[in-house]
Design an enzyme around this catalytic site. Structure first.
Site, PDB file in Angstrom:
ATOM      1  N   HIS A  67      39.876  42.665  44.899  1.00 26.75           N
ATOM      2  CA  HIS A  67      38.477  42.247  44.824  1.00 26.75           C
ATOM      3  C   HIS A  67      37.757  42.943  43.672  1.00 26.75           C
ATOM      4  CE1 HIS A  67      34.158  42.499  45.874  1.00 26.75           C
ATOM      5  NE2 HIS A  67      34.332  41.277  46.299  1.00 26.75           N
ATOM      6  N   CYS A  88      48.990  30.177  35.621  1.00 28.87           N
ATOM      7  CA  CYS A  88      47.783  30.965  35.874  1.00 28.87           C
ATOM      8  C   CYS A  88      48.206  32.319  36.407  1.00 28.87           C
ATOM      9  CB  CYS A  88      46.849  30.256  36.856  1.00 28.87           C
ATOM     10  SG  CYS A  88      47.614  29.769  38.417  1.00 28.87           S
TER      11      CYS A  88
END
Length: 803
Positions: A420, A751
């Site tokens: 995060h 990605c």
């Protein structure tokens, strides 16, 4: 030569009359004359001229007194406050010339005839003759007076406008910018009052005022007169509209609607008292939006018309008449912040002189920042945080985002490149070092440190404030490439800041990140609200969703807004949105989630991705995700959104997912809808041909693919040195799937962090024939250069062969 007029009606003036009536009044006249036929409504009125102001000064012999008072201030014989007070008192004591008194009376009687009312209420606004020019903005420095009735009150308001030319802030501004105080004159605009005290008003920007993104219009709205919004007295509603789709019939391109607290409003005052007064709003007013979709779109269309006419971004004030329900534009001026910034300024950093190295970890971003340490153990301590400090903590979650936005840099004990803290820091453009192991023990509160992410894969914290250089890189210096380079984005709030990058679209938008940060609630806790047993979760959900009865609509609206803000930045280039890819333990951590999630010993390989979408245990949640995608594509009109399915284990599972999508109105190939698949499981590579028959494209997820090919937990600190996307076992798989997909006409992208961290990995991908790479915005430039260098080698050597 005829005498210069003292008063001019708005319909006789235009933007060439700035020297006569100031920028504000010239703009009102310009819009009335040229934009009324296009539907833009502007209240009528008239303006006193700069000549009238100078006549007033001469009539009361004020020029010399003003000049002498200013001179004493400049020689520091008089304070700014005293100088301003002296000049204002002298102006307020002056008399209007008989000719100006007569002209004001004639203009006011004309307005009375237009309104069919003896003493109409008017707004009296100041307009300096150099006001609102991009190179010399005086906006907001002079006064406005509302709900003025009768000629005596009008004359007094004109004197007060004249006096406001010498407020302390106006004097100081002219001093700082070298303006002669007596060469700047003041015009006064007298305009019909729009009864927004019975409705609402606010501000409208024709671009995003924070980032300069030109394709959105931003509207702020609050109850009552607009001065509450202009003066910053309220937390207003905020609406964001995507302008390129305004002309498309049947669309509602509102990409964001946020209700502000709107705790006060300004309304008309009572008889004999102040013209206006402030009231507290009701709970119902605070919860409700001021404007509906039709009104939001009308204001956005007007902003587009006004911007096109002036050929520059505009800062506009609007008001809604509570008696008639009609909207009006009451002011418009050129936007003077973003429109003056150099387009595409990108920064690079180089460390010059540094102190002792204190600790190291994984570098996030490429920036350098310095500041005092602020060490926080938990969210309960967030109130201790000081702006521009270095946030040091164990790890972060969505509750930390408000403080992260205020930090100079972030350092954590735990976490990897997909944590995060890493994701948020990238999108905020902040340098961060994650996974240091002992930052909270090593660094002390208040200690001055430098956080450097400009030295490669490893980031370092140095003692003291280091010397470093910052370089601006123009977008024109970024090479063009055949291989598409796209962006990984997840945070809608930060998406607009990257619009200037010449990317080929969004290669990965993580739906779960939007859910985690902007919704926070487990979708089944909303879809199955009546069955939710957790009382604490029910209370929290009521706080987040308000009084709405359809709780699931909150999820759909918030998710759609988040996706739309990301997709809009690259429209019409593709925006690939990955459906939710939480693991069960991550879903359980959402509000109300524990009831709906099993406890799994290995969530990474458990009930995640495609397997959830068609299952009884989650299909109601998947339905909400699909409703949000449809809202973005069909209602807002952002049909550049591509759906991507993660962790699809078998072709048979792919069939079930495509059937589930179709059942929710998302039919592959219909209305141009493309459906991609994450290629992150060895089975995806081995059976690439079968998957290519079912999907429009592949996106290689290098983290999961490496994990499963090498059998390494990607979050294991002990095995971190063995985790390498460049290992030949992984690159063989990647090369194979590219060739297998191309044999069936299916494009392949990647990605992941590898092209950003390792230029040689980007080179391998180019030589293997990859169609696109999707990278984090902060590494876009370096990857683009690596790709360009690899492409220059292609004519000299053959591309890699299939294994």
């Amino acid at each position: 030569m005829p005498d210069e007029p003292l008063v001019l009606p708005f319909h006789e003036i235009g933007r060439d009359d700035t020297a006569r009536v100031g920028g504000k009044n010239a703009s009102l006249g310009e819009m009335i004359r040229h934009l009324g036929a296009l539907g833009v409504r502007v209240p009528g009125g008239f303006a006193t001229t700069a000549h009238a102001y100078r006549e007033f000064l001469a009539h009361n012999e004020l020029e010399e007194r003003i000049r002498e008072t200013v001179s004493r201030f400049q020689r520091r014989r008089l304070s700014l406050a005293k100088a301003g007070e002296t000049i204002r008192k002298a102006i307020l004591a002056g008399e209007l010339t008989p000719a100006l008194t007569e002209a004001l009376g004639g203009g006011y009687r004309w307005l009375a005839q237009q309104r069919g009312r003896r003493n109409p209420d008017v707004a009296v606004r100041s307009s300096a003759t150099a006001e609102d020019l991009p190179e010399a903005s005086f906006a907001g420095q002079q006064e406005s007076f509302l709900n003025i009735r009768g000629q005596a009150a009008l004359e007094d308001a004109v004197r007060r406008c004249y006096a406001s030319l010498f407020t302390d802030r106006a004097i100081s501004y002219r001093e700082n910018h070298g303006f002669d105080h007596l060469r700047v004159a003041l015009s006064v605009g007298v305009q019909f009052m729009v009864r927004s005290d019975k409705a609402g008003a606010g501000v409208l920007f024709s671009i995003d005022p924070e980032t300069g993104f030109p394709n959105t219009a931003l509207i702020n709205a609050s109850w009552g007169l607009g001065e509450a919004v202009v003066g910053g007295e309220v937390d207003p509603d905020e609406y964001v509209v995507f302008k390129p789709l305004l002309a498309r019939e049947g669309l509602v391109p509102v990409i964001s609607k946020t209700a502000g607290r709107k705790e006060v409003k300004i309304v008309y005052g009572g008889r004999g008292g102040s013209p206006t007064r402030r009231l507290e709003t009701s709970q119902k007013e605070r919860a409700a939006l001021v404007l509906d979709d039709a009104e939001i779109l009308q204001l956005a269309r007007w902003a587009h018309i006004i911007e096109a006419h002036y050929r520059t971004p505009m800062d506009i004030e609007w008001a809604k008449d509570g008696a008639t329900g009609e909207l009006y534009i009451v002011q418009a001026r050129p936007e003077t912040v973003q429109s003056r910034k150099e387009a595409g300024a990108l920064k690079s950093y180089r460390l010059k002189r540094k102190g002792k190295r204190l600790l190291s970890g994984l570098a996030v971003g490429e920036a350098i920042a310095a500041g005092p340490v602020c060490r926080l153990k938990s969210v309960s301590q967030l109130g201790r945080f000081k702006d521009d400090a270095v946030l040091v903590t164990g790890m972060t979650d969505p509750d930390w985002v408000p403080v992260m936005k205020r930090a100079a840099a972030i350092v954590t004990d735990y976490g990897g490149r997909t944590s995060h803290a890493a994701i948020v820091s990238r999108e905020l453009g902040l340098p961060a070092i994650v996974g240091t192991g002992d930052a909270t023990r090593t660094l002390k509160d208040g200690q001055a440190v430098t956080v450097s992410c400009a030295e490669g894969d490893r980031g370092h914290v140095y003692e003291g404030t280091a010397e470093f250089e910052t370089h601006e890189l123009s977008i024109e210096d970024i090479p063009q490439t055949r291989t598409q380079v796209m962006l990984n984005l997840a945070n809608p709030a930060a998406a607009l800041r990257w619009w200037r990058l010449p990317a080929d679209g969004i290669g990965l938008a993580r739906m779960e990140f939007i859910i985690n940060n902007h919704i926070k609630i487990h979708p089944l806790a909303l879809a199955r609200w009546k069955t939710l047993e957790d009382g604490k979760a029910r209370r929290r959900i009521r706080e987040l969703t308000g009084e709405r009865r359809d709780k699931s609509a909150y999820f759909v609206e918030r998710l759609a807004e988040g996706i739309a803000r990301i997709a809009a930045t690259q429209y019409p280039r593709p925006a690939i949105v990955r459906m939710s890819d939480f693991k069960t333990n991550e879903y359980a951590a959402l509000v109300g989630g524990r009831q709906f999630e099993p406890r799994e010993p290995n969530p990474m390989l458990g009930w995640r991705g495609a397997s959830r979408y068609y299952s009884e245990g989650y299909r109601d949640g998947f339905a909400l995700e699909c409703r949000a995608i449809r809202w973005v594509r069909e209602t807002i009109g952002l049909d550049n959104v591509v759906v991507m399915i993660p962790f699809c284990r078998t072709p048979e599972e792919a069939d079930r997912v495509l059937e589930a999508l179709a059942g929710h109105g998302l039919v592959r190939g219909q209305e141009g809808l493309k459906v991609y698949m994450m290629c992150e499981i060895p089975a995806n590579v081995v059976l690439a041909g079968e998957f290519a028959e079912r999907f429009d494209g592949f996106s290689i997820g290098s983290n999961d693919l490496t994990q499963l090919v090498l059998g390494i937990d990607r979050d294991s600190e002990r095995l971190a040195e063995l985790f390498d996307e460049r290992h030949r076992a992984v690159t063989t798989m990647i090369t194979y799937v590219i060739h297998a997909a191309h044999a069936r006409g299916t494009p392949v992208g990647l990605c992941g962090e590898a092209p950003s961290n390792h230029p040689e990995f980007a080179r391998l991908l180019v030589h293997a024939g990859i169609d696109s790479m999707s990278v984090n915005p902060d590494s876009f430039v370096s990857v683009k250069r690596s790709v360009a260098a690899a492409e220059r080698e292609l004519p000299k050597q053959a591309t890699s062969a299939s294994p």
